[in-house]
Each structure stands twice: as structure tokens, then as C-alpha cells.
Design an enzyme around this catalytic site. Structure first.
Site, short mmCIF file in Angstrom:
data_model
loop_
_atom_site.label_atom_id
_atom_site.label_comp_id
_atom_site.label_asym_id
_atom_site.label_seq_id
_atom_site.Cartn_x
_atom_site.Cartn_y
_atom_site.Cartn_z
N GLY A 10 0.92 -1.08 -0.05
CA GLY A 10 -0.08 0.08 -0.10
C GLY A 10 0.82 1.20 0.04
N GLY A 12 -0.11 4.61 -0.58
CA GLY A 12 -0.85 5.83 -0.52
C GLY A 12 -0.43 6.73 0.50
N GLN A 13 -1.30 7.30 1.35
CA GLN A 13 -0.80 8.46 2.33
C GLN A 13 0.22 7.94 3.29
OE1 GLN A 13 -1.29 11.26 1.34
NE2 GLN A 13 -3.31 11.94 1.90
N ASP A 34 2.01 -1.76 -4.40
CA ASP A 34 0.68 -1.44 -4.59
C ASP A 34 -0.03 -2.04 -5.80
OD1 ASP A 34 -1.80 0.20 -4.55
OD2 ASP A 34 -0.72 1.67 -3.17
N ARG A 85 -11.20 5.70 6.26
CA ARG A 85 -12.30 6.50 6.70
C ARG A 85 -12.67 7.91 5.97
NH1 ARG A 85 -13.31 7.03 12.83
NH2 ARG A 85 -10.99 7.24 13.17
N HIS A 178 -8.49 -0.66 19.10
CA HIS A 178 -8.17 0.56 18.22
C HIS A 178 -9.47 1.05 17.84
CE1 HIS A 178 -6.26 3.64 16.05
NE2 HIS A 178 -6.72 3.40 15.03
P1 A3D Z 1 -4.40 5.23 1.20
O1 A3D Z 1 -3.89 6.79 0.81
O2 A3D Z 1 -6.03 5.33 0.42
O3 A3D Z 1 -3.94 4.24 0.62
C1 A3D Z 1 -4.21 2.82 0.47
C2 A3D Z 1 -3.34 2.13 -0.57
O4 A3D Z 1 -3.63 0.85 -0.59
C3 A3D Z 1 -3.89 2.83 -1.93
O5 A3D Z 1 -2.80 3.19 -2.68
C4 A3D Z 1 -4.30 1.45 -2.61
O6 A3D Z 1 -3.96 1.49 -3.85
C5 A3D Z 1 -3.72 0.46 -1.86
N1 A3D Z 1 -4.25 -1.02 -2.11
C6 A3D Z 1 -5.57 -1.22 -2.34
N2 A3D Z 1 -5.77 -2.46 -2.56
C7 A3D Z 1 -4.40 -2.96 -2.53
C8 A3D Z 1 -4.08 -4.48 -2.56
N3 A3D Z 1 -4.75 -5.54 -2.97
N4 A3D Z 1 -2.68 -4.48 -2.66
C9 A3D Z 1 -1.80 -3.61 -2.48
N5 A3D Z 1 -2.31 -2.27 -1.98
C10 A3D Z 1 -3.48 -2.11 -2.29
O7 A3D Z 1 -4.81 5.06 2.71
P2 A3D Z 1 -4.09 5.49 3.98
O8 A3D Z 1 -2.80 5.25 3.60
O9 A3D Z 1 -4.36 6.98 4.31
O10 A3D Z 1 -4.62 4.42 4.97
C11 A3D Z 1 -4.35 3.08 4.69
C12 A3D Z 1 -5.21 2.30 5.85
O11 A3D Z 1 -4.59 2.67 7.34
C13 A3D Z 1 -6.76 2.69 6.03
O12 A3D Z 1 -7.30 1.35 6.08
C14 A3D Z 1 -6.69 3.42 7.24
O13 A3D Z 1 -7.98 3.23 7.72
C15 A3D Z 1 -5.85 2.70 8.24
N6 A3D Z 1 -5.10 3.61 9.12
C16 A3D Z 1 -4.92 2.87 10.41
C17 A3D Z 1 -4.60 3.99 11.31
C18 A3D Z 1 -4.48 2.98 12.67
O14 A3D Z 1 -4.00 3.69 13.72
C19 A3D Z 1 -4.50 1.40 12.90
C20 A3D Z 1 -4.28 4.85 11.44
C21 A3D Z 1 -4.62 5.72 10.09
C22 A3D Z 1 -5.12 5.09 9.06
#
Ligand code: A3D
Length: 311
Positions: A10, A12-13, A34, A85, A178
């Protein structure tokens, strides 16, 4: 010794920031993996960070790839694959979509990096780390969820803001799932060893606990599209570093409990020792009746979400 390899699944952010922090700490070579649709973005991020290295001289390489074979020989894997979210959503609302993604990722990690130490970040965290564990068949000491490190950092931040004292000297822990039912242990929070209960009034302390519980949602609301990423990335890097450098740091993590705190067969936030053996130990201590009850109530929420995975 050859350089270690850290793979971000992943990009992303959070994934992009993980790559940046891992490079700046020179933890090892970094892979950002990714899906094919995101390949341009992750290749671009890897190249961008490569070009930042000369300023301070970080001697590590970064690569972006959507080929699962690129995961081969990873020492640490940090999973953020999934959707974050949006305002008005609970973490549980992400379950269905992210479960499918975690199962897909678990298959790939099992095939290409069977010896890696895996840190899961995708939400709903306690269920996603459980799903990864079940779907991969990994040993429980090699799978951990990042949540308590972030929740505790948030608690520490708010205590430092309230007292005006250095955030570095604030020590505290948040246990449990969490979610909004997490359990900040105010009794054990200190600033430079001085109990916070001597420094902050009970009313203000209660307000800080509430803000900690909903700190993720506060940022989701401000962003309007997506969730926190800087602090989540730093929290996971701290865990990865403790593993790679065998630091044996004691960090609240979603670890697999086998009787500790009366919990059996679930990942939930507990003080965990992370070293070269992965999650080497869970440090148990006596809870007050109220803390025990709060932990049991958060456990019920975790169980319900885990049930939703069908695993
Ligand atoms: P985002 O920027 O959308 O990045 C997620 C990435 O996952 C994207 O680039 C997608 O293309 C990629 N992705 C989707 N499907 C697949 C796959 N099958 N294989 C590989 N990559 C894939 O999201 P984000 O980086 O902001 O957040 C990622 C996750 O972390 C989310 O589920 C959030 O809810 C979670 N999160 C958790 C916390 C905790 O404290 C636990 C805090 C903040 C965010």
C-alpha cells in the site's frame, strides 16, 4: 552485513510516509508495493525519495513495484493496503472491502516473504491483523498490529499540550482495541516520572482521555477525505526499528494474547516487547477493577468485529 529490506504494501498516504521515514532512518532498502493501477504513483514516490537522499546522505535504495515477486526477501512488511475512513464512518465500516484486500495481501506475503515480520495498519485494525494472521498461517510472534503506539502518542501529545512540558518526558499507555472504547491508563501516565494526576485536574484529564479516544475521528473530520497519516507512519516505523535493531522497546501493540490479561486468541493492544524475535513478550501487570472492566468491554467490541471476518 547486507542491507535489510522493508516493504510497504500500500503506497498511499501512510505508505509514502513510511517509505520516507524508513529511508531517513536508514533502516534498509525500501520497496513500495501497490496494485497495478497505482504503479505510476508508487514509482514516482520511490524516485522522489531517492532524490531527497543526497542532502543528508541516506544510503538506501527505494523502488516502486506492482509485481508481488518484488516482495521476495523482505525482512519487514508494513501493510496499509485498503481504504481509509471518510467523515461519518466508523472503522468497522471498512471491514468488508479491507478484508478482501488483506486476504489477497496475505496470500502474496505467504508466497514471497514467508520469514518477514509483519506490521498491519489497515482498519478495522484488530480484525485486519487477526485476518492476516489466519489467512497467512504466520506464527503469532511475527504478526502485530499498529494502534497502541499511535493512540499513546496522541495521549502523550495532549498531556504535553495541557501541561506545557516536553512531550519527550510524557510517558503513558493506551490499551485495548483501536476504537472509541480504547483504554488510556491515566493512573500510570507520568511527566518525567511525576504522576499526571498530580499535574492535571480530574476534569481536564477526563477531557484529554475523551479527545484521545476520538483523536482519529477529529483528523478525519478536518481532512474531509481520508485519515491521519504522518503520526501513524512514525508509530509503525518505531516498531519496525525495534525489530530490525533488536531494541526490545516496550510499545503498546495489537499482539496475539494467549491468556495475558485474561484474553485468549485475539489481537488487542497490550504492552509488547519488540525485538529480533518479533513480539517477544507481553508485559502483564495488575489492573484496577475499573481498568479490567474497560478492557473487557473493548474486548467484546474486538470480538464482534473479528466475528465479522468469518475467520
Ligand atoms: P490510502 O492513501 O488510500 O492508501 C491505501 C493504498 O492501498 C492505496 O494506494 C491503494 O491503491 C492500496 N491498495 C488497495 N488494495 C491493495 C492491494 N490489494 N494490494 C496492495 N495495495 C493495495 O490510505 P491511507 O494510507 O491513508 O490508510 C491506509 C489504511 O490505514 C486505511 O485502512 C486506514 O483506515 C488505516 N489507518 C490505520 C490507522 C491505525 O492507527 C491503525 C491510522 C490511520 C489509518
Amino acid at each position: 552485513m547486507a542491507r535489510r529490506k522493508i516493504a510497504m504494501i500500500g503506497g498511499g498516504q501512510i505508505g509514502g510516509n513510511l517509505a520516507l521515514l524508513a529511508a531517513q532512518k536508514e533502516l534498509g532498502d525500501v520497496l513500495i508495493y501497490d496494485i497495478a493501477k497505482a504503479e505510476g504513483m508508487i514509482k514516482g514516490k520511490a524516485l522522489d525519495i531517492m532524490q531527497l537522499r543526497p542532502h543528508d546522505g541516506y544510503d538506501v535504495n527505494l523502488e516502486g513495484s506492482s509485481d508481488p515477486e518484488s516482495l521476495t526477501n523482505s525482512d519487514v512488511i508494513i501493510i496499509t493496503a485498503g481504504i481509509p475512513r471518510k467523515p461519518g464512518m466508523n472503522r468497522e465500516d471498512l471491514l468488508e472491502i479491507n478484508l478482501g484486500i488483506i486476504k489477497d495481501v496475505a496470500e502474496k506475503v505467504k508466497t514471497y516473504a514467508p520469514n518477514a515480520f509483519v506490521i498491519v495498519i489497515s482498519n478495522p485494525l484488530d480484525a485486519m491483523v487477526y485476518a492476516f494472521y489466519k489467512a497467512s498461517g504466520f506464527k503469532s510472534n511475527k504478526v502485530v498490529g499498529m494502534a497502541g503506539a499511535l493512540d499513546s502518542a496522541r495521549f502523550r501529545t495532549f498531556i504535553a499540550m495541557e501541561t506545557g512540558f516536553s512531550v519527550q518526558d510524557v510517558s503513558c499507555m493506551v490499551l485495548g482495541g483501536h476504537g472509541d472504547s480504547m483504554v488510556p491508563i491515566t493512573r500510570l501516565a507520568t511527566v518525567g516520572g511525576v504522576p499526571v494526576t498530580k499535574l492535571i485536574s480530574p476534569e481536564r484529564l477526563e477531557a484529554i482521555v475523551e479527545r484521545t479516544r476520538f483523536a482519529g475521528g477529529e483528523i478525519v473530520k478536518l481532512f474531509g477525505n481520508g485519515s491521519a497519516f504522518y503520526a501513524p507512519a512514525q508509530s509503525a516505523i518505531e516498531m519496525a526499528e525495534s525489530y530490525l535493531r533488536d531494541k526490545k522497546r516496550v510499545i503498546p501493540c495489537a499482539s496475539y494474547c494467549q491468556g495475558e490479561f485474561g484474553i485468549n486468541g485475539y489481537f488487542i493492544g497490550v504492552p509488547s516487547v519488540i525485538g529480533s524475535g518479533g513480539v517477544e513478550q507481553i508485559l502483564e501487570f495488575d489492573l484496577t477493577k475499573d481498568e479490567q472492566n474497560a478492557l473487557l468491554s473493548t474486548l467484546e467490541k474486538v470480538k464482534k468485529t473479528v466475528q465479522g471476518t468469518g475467520l
